[in-house]
Design a protein around this motif. Structure first.
Motif, PDB file in Angstrom:
ATOM      1  N   PRO A 116      56.543 -32.269   6.647  1.00 42.48           N
ATOM      2  CA  PRO A 116      56.208 -33.655   7.011  1.00 42.48           C
ATOM      3  C   PRO A 116      57.280 -34.667   6.611  1.00 42.48           C
ATOM      4  N   ASP A 117      58.142 -34.274   5.657  1.00 38.83           N
ATOM      5  CA  ASP A 117      59.188 -35.210   5.218  1.00 38.83           C
ATOM      6  C   ASP A 117      60.386 -35.226   6.169  1.00 38.83           C
ATOM      7  N   GLN A 118      60.352 -34.405   7.241  1.00 35.12           N
ATOM      8  CA  GLN A 118      61.486 -34.368   8.180  1.00 35.12           C
ATOM      9  C   GLN A 118      61.159 -34.969   9.551  1.00 35.12           C
ATOM     10  N   VAL A 119      59.875 -35.279   9.780  1.00 35.34           N
ATOM     11  CA  VAL A 119      59.468 -35.729  11.116  1.00 35.34           C
ATOM     12  C   VAL A 119      58.733 -37.076  11.006  1.00 35.34           C
ATOM     13  N   VAL A 145      62.691 -40.881  27.217  1.00 32.46           N
ATOM     14  CA  VAL A 145      63.593 -41.321  28.288  1.00 32.46           C
ATOM     15  C   VAL A 145      64.871 -40.497  28.391  1.00 32.46           C
ATOM     16  N   SER A 146      65.110 -39.607  27.407  1.00 31.66           N
ATOM     17  CA  SER A 146      66.302 -38.750  27.519  1.00 31.66           C
ATOM     18  C   SER A 146      66.035 -37.400  26.871  1.00 31.66           C
ATOM     19  N   GLU A 147      66.789 -36.406  27.329  1.00 31.33           N
ATOM     20  CA  GLU A 147      66.591 -35.029  26.834  1.00 31.33           C
ATOM     21  C   GLU A 147      67.032 -34.881  25.377  1.00 31.33           C
ATOM     22  N   ASP A 148      67.905 -35.797  24.921  1.00 35.40           N
ATOM     23  CA  ASP A 148      68.427 -35.617  23.548  1.00 35.40           C
ATOM     24  C   ASP A 148      67.750 -36.542  22.527  1.00 35.40           C
ATOM     25  N   GLN A 149      66.719 -37.246  22.968  1.00 37.55           N
ATOM     26  CA  GLN A 149      66.001 -38.134  22.059  1.00 37.55           C
ATOM     27  C   GLN A 149      65.183 -37.320  21.042  1.00 37.55           C
ATOM     28  N   ILE A 150      65.134 -37.799  19.788  1.00 32.88           N
ATOM     29  CA  ILE A 150      64.306 -37.126  18.779  1.00 32.88           C
ATOM     30  C   ILE A 150      62.838 -37.424  19.094  1.00 32.88           C
ATOM     31  N   LEU A 151      62.015 -36.381  19.087  1.00 32.07           N
ATOM     32  CA  LEU A 151      60.634 -36.523  19.557  1.00 32.07           C
ATOM     33  C   LEU A 151      59.654 -36.795  18.420  1.00 32.07           C
ATOM     34  N   ASP A 152      58.538 -37.439  18.793  1.00 30.33           N
ATOM     35  CA  ASP A 152      57.464 -37.729  17.841  1.00 30.33           C
ATOM     36  C   ASP A 152      56.558 -36.506  17.676  1.00 30.33           C
ATOM     37  N   TRP A 153      56.047 -36.336  16.460  1.00 27.94           N
ATOM     38  CA  TRP A 153      55.166 -35.216  16.126  1.00 27.94           C
ATOM     39  C   TRP A 153      53.720 -35.602  16.475  1.00 27.94           C
ATOM     40  N   SER A 154      53.453 -35.750  17.773  1.00 28.07           N
ATOM     41  CA  SER A 154      52.106 -36.146  18.198  1.00 28.07           C
ATOM     42  C   SER A 154      51.941 -35.933  19.702  1.00 28.07           C
ATOM     43  N   PRO A 201      52.494 -22.260  12.883  1.00 26.23           N
ATOM     44  CA  PRO A 201      52.326 -23.441  12.020  1.00 26.23           C
ATOM     45  C   PRO A 201      53.575 -23.809  11.215  1.00 26.23           C
ATOM     46  N   LEU A 202      54.514 -22.854  11.089  1.00 28.92           N
ATOM     47  CA  LEU A 202      55.670 -23.142  10.232  1.00 28.92           C
ATOM     48  C   LEU A 202      56.865 -23.723  10.991  1.00 28.92           C
ATOM     49  N   GLN A 203      56.843 -23.589  12.313  1.00 31.49           N
ATOM     50  CA  GLN A 203      58.051 -24.024  13.020  1.00 31.49           C
ATOM     51  C   GLN A 203      58.114 -25.546  13.206  1.00 31.49           C
ATOM     52  N   VAL A 204      59.311 -26.097  12.982  1.00 30.52           N
ATOM     53  CA  VAL A 204      59.588 -27.505  13.296  1.00 30.52           C
ATOM     54  C   VAL A 204      60.890 -27.519  14.086  1.00 30.52           C
ATOM     55  N   PRO A 205      60.803 -27.466  15.414  1.00 28.77           N
ATOM     56  CA  PRO A 205      62.024 -27.411  16.215  1.00 28.77           C
ATOM     57  C   PRO A 205      62.949 -28.607  15.948  1.00 28.77           C
ATOM     58  N   GLN A 206      64.233 -28.367  16.123  1.00 34.97           N
ATOM     59  CA  GLN A 206      65.258 -29.365  15.837  1.00 34.97           C
ATOM     60  C   GLN A 206      65.017 -30.704  16.562  1.00 34.97           C
ATOM     61  N   ARG A 207      64.391 -30.647  17.728  1.00 32.81           N
ATOM     62  CA  ARG A 207      64.180 -31.876  18.518  1.00 32.81           C
ATOM     63  C   ARG A 207      63.277 -32.880  17.806  1.00 32.81           C
ATOM     64  N   TYR A 208      62.578 -32.427  16.753  1.00 36.49           N
ATOM     65  CA  TYR A 208      61.644 -33.315  16.044  1.00 36.49           C
ATOM     66  C   TYR A 208      62.209 -33.788  14.707  1.00 36.49           C
ATOM     67  N   VAL A 209      63.337 -33.197  14.294  1.00 33.59           N
ATOM     68  CA  VAL A 209      63.865 -33.480  12.952  1.00 33.59           C
ATOM     69  C   VAL A 209      64.657 -34.789  12.962  1.00 33.59           C
TER      70      VAL A 209
END
Length: 364
Positions: free
Chosen positions: A227-230, A138-147, A33-41
């Protein structure tokens, strides 16, 4: 549908756009529950801010559909102003039975509680956006949505790909159908009022669609320890004519852009949220604008939202209606585009505000 309701009954179910497979967010949170991988930040400037605009939530227009349907002129004026000033409004007395919406909420909550293995039986294929998973990646380096999301085409019925319609929990398919039919009724009745504020015959807007296509997206936003980072969903406007959203009664998440501020749309019990989409903006030559919106994550509560998108048949050419172009300046803001091309061109990009509307704009 009028006389042209069956003109395309033999066509193939369309496919829309590919998306790159990405991790399941609900599973990520379940494991840690605590992890927020960089791809979502998010970049700092894109993160939800603490500035309190929630007082504006109470100013978002509320329209009484029962008055609209009776032809109440005052309510019609309110609708016109809501579309002009906000592009978003909440609707009450809309006629969708409480038990229909509650069944939808209960069944969806149960679906998302199933194991990942069970949900993945309905996984989105790599070349389309129907099914359970993630779209617009559409790309591997796109920031992802938390959903995570379940996306289905529901109308016309020959567009359905039933292998992506979950049959667990029992009865979910029928519940989705019942809920979607009720929402389509609200949409077609709203179209009559939209036709009137656009100075057209009551049935004109529905007729412009040739075939009213309806897609359904159920979004699952897991809780997030930061929640303030994603963002649950990136800022975007909808490629639809209109979108009708059902929210949870007790968890906030939707925010709309108004005068350059992000304003939360606080849920009103039993209300539906309606927003103007790009097609409406293009047909009205920019008089009514599709508005950017996003979803934010919650610290301790998961949230589910239910979005129904109404849009024209792929082959319809969308462009400003002649009577919506100012007779003095004759300035057209948009050119004619085939809707199928417009839709797919936006789906092949990441969600980024209103960037995708450029393809229909006339370069000034």
């Amino acid at each position: 549908m009028g006389s042209n309701g069956n003109f395309l009954d033999n066509e193939e179910a369309p496919t829309y756009a590919p998306s790159i497979p990405v991790p399941n967010v609900q599973e990520l949170v379940r494991k840690d529950p605590l992890q927020v991988p960089q791809r979502y930040v998010r970049e700092v400037e894109d993160r939800p801010k603490d500035t309190d605009t929630s007082y504006l939530s109470s100013v978002i227009p509320v329209i009484d559909l029962s008055l609209l349907f009776m032809g109440n002129n005052e309510e019609l004026t309110k609708l016109d102003l809501a579309c002009l000033e906000w592009g978003f409004f909440q609707v009450v007395n809309h006629g969708v039975a409480k038990q229909v919406s509650q069944k939808m909420k209960d069944a969806a909550a149960e679906f998302f509680e199933l194991s990942l293995e069970e949900k993945n039986k309905y996984a989105m294929p790599s070349d389309d956006i129907q099914g359970y998973g993630h779209a617009y990646v559409v790309s591997e380096d796109q920031i992802l949505d938390w959903s995570d999301a379940l996306i289905l085409l529901v109308h016309p019925s020959h567009y359905r790909k039933l292998k992506f319609w979950p049959n667990s929990p029992k009865g979910l398919q029928e519940i989705i159908e019942e809920y979607s039919n009720a929402i389509r009724k609200v949409a077609t009745e709203l179209f009559q009022s939209f036709s009137l504020i656009m100075e057209m015959d009551k049935e004109a807007l529905l007729g412009l669609h040739k075939q009213l296509v309806q897609a359904y997206r159920v979004n699952y936003y897991p809780p997030c320890s930061k929640p303030d980072q994603v963002l649950g969903v990136s800022p975007h406007s909808d490629t639809s004519t209109i979108t009708i959203l059902m929210q949870e009664d007790d968890v906030c998440g939707l925010q709309i852009k108004h005068n350059n501020e992000w304003v939360p749309v606080n849920p009103i019990p039993d209300a539906l949220v309606v927003n103007v989409g790009d097609v409406f903006e293009i047909w009205s030559n920019g008089k009514y604008k599709s508005v950017e919106h996003r979803a934010v994550a919650n610290y301790n509560k998961a949230r589910i939202s239910y979005a129904s998108f109404m849009f024209p048949h792929d082959e319809v050419e969308i462009g400003p209606l002649s009577h919506m172009v100012d007779s003095k300046t004759k300035q057209q803001l948009f050119k004619k585009v085939r809707y199928g091309e417009y839709l797919r061109s936006s789906m092949n990009k990441k969600m980024e505000g209103k960037a995708h509307t450029q393809m229909a704009k006339i370069e000034g």
